[in-house]
Motif scaffolding. Structure first.
Motif, PDB file in Angstrom:
ATOM      1  N   LEU A  46     -14.091   2.411   5.970  1.00 24.63           N
ATOM      2  CA  LEU A  46     -13.196   1.375   5.465  1.00 24.63           C
ATOM      3  C   LEU A  46     -12.610   1.693   4.097  1.00 24.63           C
ATOM      4  O   LEU A  46     -11.430   1.425   3.843  1.00 24.63           O
ATOM      5  CB  LEU A  46     -13.942   0.037   5.399  1.00 24.63           C
ATOM      6  N   LEU A  47     -13.425   2.263   3.212  1.00 26.26           N
ATOM      7  CA  LEU A  47     -13.012   2.440   1.819  1.00 26.26           C
ATOM      8  C   LEU A  47     -11.728   3.265   1.671  1.00 26.26           C
ATOM      9  O   LEU A  47     -10.804   2.839   0.968  1.00 26.26           O
ATOM     10  CB  LEU A  47     -14.154   3.070   1.014  1.00 26.26           C
ATOM     11  N   PRO A  48     -11.608   4.435   2.306  1.00 26.17           N
ATOM     12  CA  PRO A  48     -10.366   5.211   2.141  1.00 26.17           C
ATOM     13  C   PRO A  48      -9.233   4.727   3.032  1.00 26.17           C
ATOM     14  O   PRO A  48      -8.060   5.034   2.768  1.00 26.17           O
ATOM     15  CB  PRO A  48     -10.793   6.626   2.528  1.00 26.17           C
ATOM     16  N   SER A  49      -9.556   3.978   4.082  1.00 28.16           N
ATOM     17  CA  SER A  49      -8.509   3.595   5.039  1.00 28.16           C
ATOM     18  C   SER A  49      -7.536   2.587   4.450  1.00 28.16           C
ATOM     19  O   SER A  49      -6.341   2.622   4.770  1.00 28.16           O
ATOM     20  CB  SER A  49      -9.141   3.036   6.313  1.00 28.16           C
ATOM     21  N   VAL A  50      -8.016   1.690   3.594  1.00 26.20           N
ATOM     22  CA  VAL A  50      -7.166   0.617   3.083  1.00 26.20           C
ATOM     23  C   VAL A  50      -6.010   1.140   2.221  1.00 26.20           C
ATOM     24  O   VAL A  50      -4.849   0.814   2.485  1.00 26.20           O
ATOM     25  CB  VAL A  50      -8.014  -0.418   2.310  1.00 26.20           C
ATOM     26  N   PRO A  51      -6.269   1.969   1.182  1.00 26.49           N
ATOM     27  CA  PRO A  51      -5.132   2.467   0.403  1.00 26.49           C
ATOM     28  C   PRO A  51      -4.206   3.375   1.204  1.00 26.49           C
ATOM     29  O   PRO A  51      -2.989   3.375   0.989  1.00 26.49           O
ATOM     30  CB  PRO A  51      -5.799   3.236  -0.751  1.00 26.49           C
ATOM     31  N   LEU A  52      -4.772   4.135   2.142  1.00 31.91           N
ATOM     32  CA  LEU A  52      -3.933   5.025   2.939  1.00 31.91           C
ATOM     33  C   LEU A  52      -3.116   4.254   3.969  1.00 31.91           C
ATOM     34  O   LEU A  52      -1.998   4.656   4.313  1.00 31.91           O
ATOM     35  CB  LEU A  52      -4.790   6.095   3.607  1.00 31.91           C
ATOM     36  N   GLY A  96      -6.482   5.451   8.944  1.00 31.34           N
ATOM     37  CA  GLY A  96      -5.874   4.380   8.167  1.00 31.34           C
ATOM     38  C   GLY A  96      -4.408   4.668   7.861  1.00 31.34           C
ATOM     39  O   GLY A  96      -3.555   3.774   7.961  1.00 31.34           O
ATOM     40  N   PHE A  97      -4.110   5.919   7.501  1.00 28.85           N
ATOM     41  CA  PHE A  97      -2.723   6.292   7.204  1.00 28.85           C
ATOM     42  C   PHE A  97      -1.834   6.115   8.432  1.00 28.85           C
ATOM     43  O   PHE A  97      -0.756   5.525   8.366  1.00 28.85           O
ATOM     44  CB  PHE A  97      -2.653   7.736   6.713  1.00 28.85           C
ATOM     45  N   PHE A  98      -2.303   6.628   9.585  1.00 32.49           N
ATOM     46  CA  PHE A  98      -1.508   6.506  10.808  1.00 32.49           C
ATOM     47  C   PHE A  98      -1.424   5.056  11.276  1.00 32.49           C
ATOM     48  O   PHE A  98      -0.443   4.659  11.905  1.00 32.49           O
ATOM     49  CB  PHE A  98      -2.085   7.394  11.909  1.00 32.49           C
ATOM     50  N   SER A 143       2.127   3.367  11.854  1.00 29.21           N
ATOM     51  CA  SER A 143       2.500   2.838  13.169  1.00 29.21           C
ATOM     52  C   SER A 143       2.495   1.314  13.219  1.00 29.21           C
ATOM     53  O   SER A 143       2.827   0.731  14.248  1.00 29.21           O
ATOM     54  CB  SER A 143       1.562   3.391  14.251  1.00 29.21           C
ATOM     55  N   GLY A 144       2.079   0.663  12.127  1.00 31.36           N
ATOM     56  CA  GLY A 144       2.191  -0.778  12.048  1.00 31.36           C
ATOM     57  C   GLY A 144       1.097  -1.560  12.737  1.00 31.36           C
ATOM     58  O   GLY A 144       1.275  -2.746  13.023  1.00 31.36           O
ATOM     59  N   ILE A 145      -0.049  -0.928  13.024  1.00 26.24           N
ATOM     60  CA  ILE A 145      -1.168  -1.651  13.625  1.00 26.24           C
ATOM     61  C   ILE A 145      -2.434  -1.333  12.835  1.00 26.24           C
ATOM     62  O   ILE A 145      -2.414  -0.557  11.891  1.00 26.24           O
ATOM     63  CB  ILE A 145      -1.348  -1.306  15.119  1.00 26.24           C
ATOM     64  N   GLY A 146      -3.554  -1.917  13.256  1.00 23.89           N
ATOM     65  CA  GLY A 146      -4.777  -1.800  12.464  1.00 23.89           C
ATOM     66  C   GLY A 146      -5.512  -0.488  12.556  1.00 23.89           C
ATOM     67  O   GLY A 146      -6.289  -0.151  11.671  1.00 23.89           O
ATOM     68  N   GLY A 147      -5.318   0.261  13.660  1.00 21.18           N
ATOM     69  CA  GLY A 147      -5.931   1.581  13.776  1.00 21.18           C
ATOM     70  C   GLY A 147      -7.245   1.637  14.518  1.00 21.18           C
ATOM     71  O   GLY A 147      -7.742   2.727  14.818  1.00 21.18           O
ATOM     72  N   GLY A 148      -7.831   0.489  14.833  1.00 21.56           N
ATOM     73  CA  GLY A 148      -9.088   0.502  15.571  1.00 21.56           C
ATOM     74  C   GLY A 148      -8.952   1.142  16.934  1.00 21.56           C
ATOM     75  O   GLY A 148      -9.890   1.760  17.442  1.00 21.56           O
ATOM     76  N   ILE A 149      -7.767   1.035  17.508  1.00 26.08           N
ATOM     77  CA  ILE A 149      -7.522   1.607  18.826  1.00 26.08           C
ATOM     78  C   ILE A 149      -7.486   3.137  18.783  1.00 26.08           C
ATOM     79  O   ILE A 149      -7.599   3.801  19.806  1.00 26.08           O
ATOM     80  CB  ILE A 149      -6.207   1.036  19.405  1.00 26.08           C
ATOM     81  N   ILE A 179      -9.638  -2.843  11.748  1.00 22.72           N
ATOM     82  CA  ILE A 179      -8.303  -3.383  11.996  1.00 22.72           C
ATOM     83  C   ILE A 179      -7.969  -4.486  10.994  1.00 22.72           C
ATOM     84  O   ILE A 179      -6.849  -4.564  10.482  1.00 22.72           O
ATOM     85  CB  ILE A 179      -8.203  -3.921  13.435  1.00 22.72           C
ATOM     86  N   LEU A 180      -8.950  -5.355  10.711  1.00 25.96           N
ATOM     87  CA  LEU A 180      -8.710  -6.455   9.779  1.00 25.96           C
ATOM     88  C   LEU A 180      -8.334  -5.933   8.392  1.00 25.96           C
ATOM     89  O   LEU A 180      -7.334  -6.366   7.802  1.00 25.96           O
ATOM     90  CB  LEU A 180      -9.952  -7.336   9.690  1.00 25.96           C
ATOM     91  N   PHE A 181      -9.118  -4.996   7.870  1.00 25.16           N
ATOM     92  CA  PHE A 181      -8.852  -4.443   6.544  1.00 25.16           C
ATOM     93  C   PHE A 181      -7.482  -3.772   6.497  1.00 25.16           C
ATOM     94  O   PHE A 181      -6.700  -3.975   5.555  1.00 25.16           O
ATOM     95  CB  PHE A 181      -9.935  -3.426   6.168  1.00 25.16           C
ATOM     96  N   ASN A 182      -7.185  -2.952   7.502  1.00 25.18           N
ATOM     97  CA  ASN A 182      -5.938  -2.193   7.478  1.00 25.18           C
ATOM     98  C   ASN A 182      -4.717  -3.065   7.761  1.00 25.18           C
ATOM     99  O   ASN A 182      -3.633  -2.796   7.251  1.00 25.18           O
ATOM    100  CB  ASN A 182      -6.012  -1.037   8.477  1.00 25.18           C
TER     101      ASN A 182
END
Length: 252
Positions: free
Chosen positions: A77-83, A139-141, A145-151, A176-179
């Motif tokens: 989670l930590l690096p995904s949010v800023p990216l 997180g960056f992708f 792509s405009g979604i949370g990334g969990g998928i 997904i929530l964080f991103n």
């Protein structure tokens, strides 16, 4: 059937399917709204709001049932949010955006289907730095792509047998929530956040009900394998449709 009635019903079932395996449904919301709506930024804004609605329910459920584990999850989670925020700042044309989204969804669905077809994977542990690298890249992708990334994250961890399915689903939900929140902040800062209030309320009600039911099922002794398989097929169809439509102008 009018769009104001059709979309909430359709999004109810999408939220039900996706939330049962820890996802928010953002990819399918984006693809379906692109058929009915014309404003590119409105589509992204509404999809993020709906994503946040569904995964907030899932996250609360997982926390309540003590499935969520911060000690295991924070490196993702930590690096995904800023990216994720950085990804939202990338200026893409509508065609490029949907081609990237479609390609990522096809890869994600393929990973999900492989997991269901071939179950005998050797368990694999991810160290802190590997988890941070994986979380940051996805997180960056996710922001791009405009979604949370969990998928994107969940199939990788499932294929590696990282933890049990419920633990991975809970990580996907929180991820997904964080991103999604980070992506929403990115749209606000770029002044591209816009939505139709009445339509958004109707859609939110639909995904709220579907998300509650799906999250309830995912936290019970309920076999979600069939729902997961159906979700993988749905994701594959959505990805292929986006690629064919925006790459070749072919509707499927």
């Amino acid at each position: 059937m009018e769009i104001e009635i059709l979309l909430p019903i359709l999004f109810f079932f999408i939220a039900l399917f996706y939330s049962s395996v820890g996802f928010g449904g953002g990819s399918s919301y984006l693809a379906i709204m692109s058929i009915f709506l014309t404003d590119f930024y409105e589509i992204r804004s509404i999809a993020l709001l709906l994503n946040i609605t569904v995964v907030t329910i899932g996250t609360l459920m997982y926390v309540r049932h003590r499935v969520f584990d911060w000690k295991l999850f924070w490196p993702f989670l930590l690096p995904s949010v800023p990216l994720a925020y950085l990804g939202t700042q990338m200026r893409l044309s509508e065609q490029t955006f949907f081609l990237i989204l479609g390609g990522l969804l096809v890869l994600s669905s393929a990973s999900m289907l492989i997991k269901f077809i071939k179950l005998n994977f050797q368990p694999r542990e991810f160290g802190t730095w590997k988890r941070m690298g994986l979380g940051g890249a996805i997180g960056f992708f996710a922001g791009l792509s405009g979604i949370g990334g969990g998928i994107y994250l969940s199939p990788i961890l499932n294929m590696a047998n990282w933890k049990d399915a419920r633990k991975i689903a809970s990580l996907a939900s929180v991820f997904i929530l964080f991103n999604s929140l980070s992506g929403l902040l990115g749209l606000l800062s770029a002044n591209t956040f816009t939505f139709d209030g009445q339509l958004t309320i109707r859609l939110t009600i639909g995904v709220l009900i579907g998300g509650v039911i799906g999250s309830y099922l995912s936290n019970r002794t309920f076999n979600t394998r069939l729902i997961g398989l159906l979700t993988a097929i749905l994701v594959l169809y959505v990805g292929l449709r986006l690629l064919m439509l925006h790459g070749y102008g072919i509707k499927i």
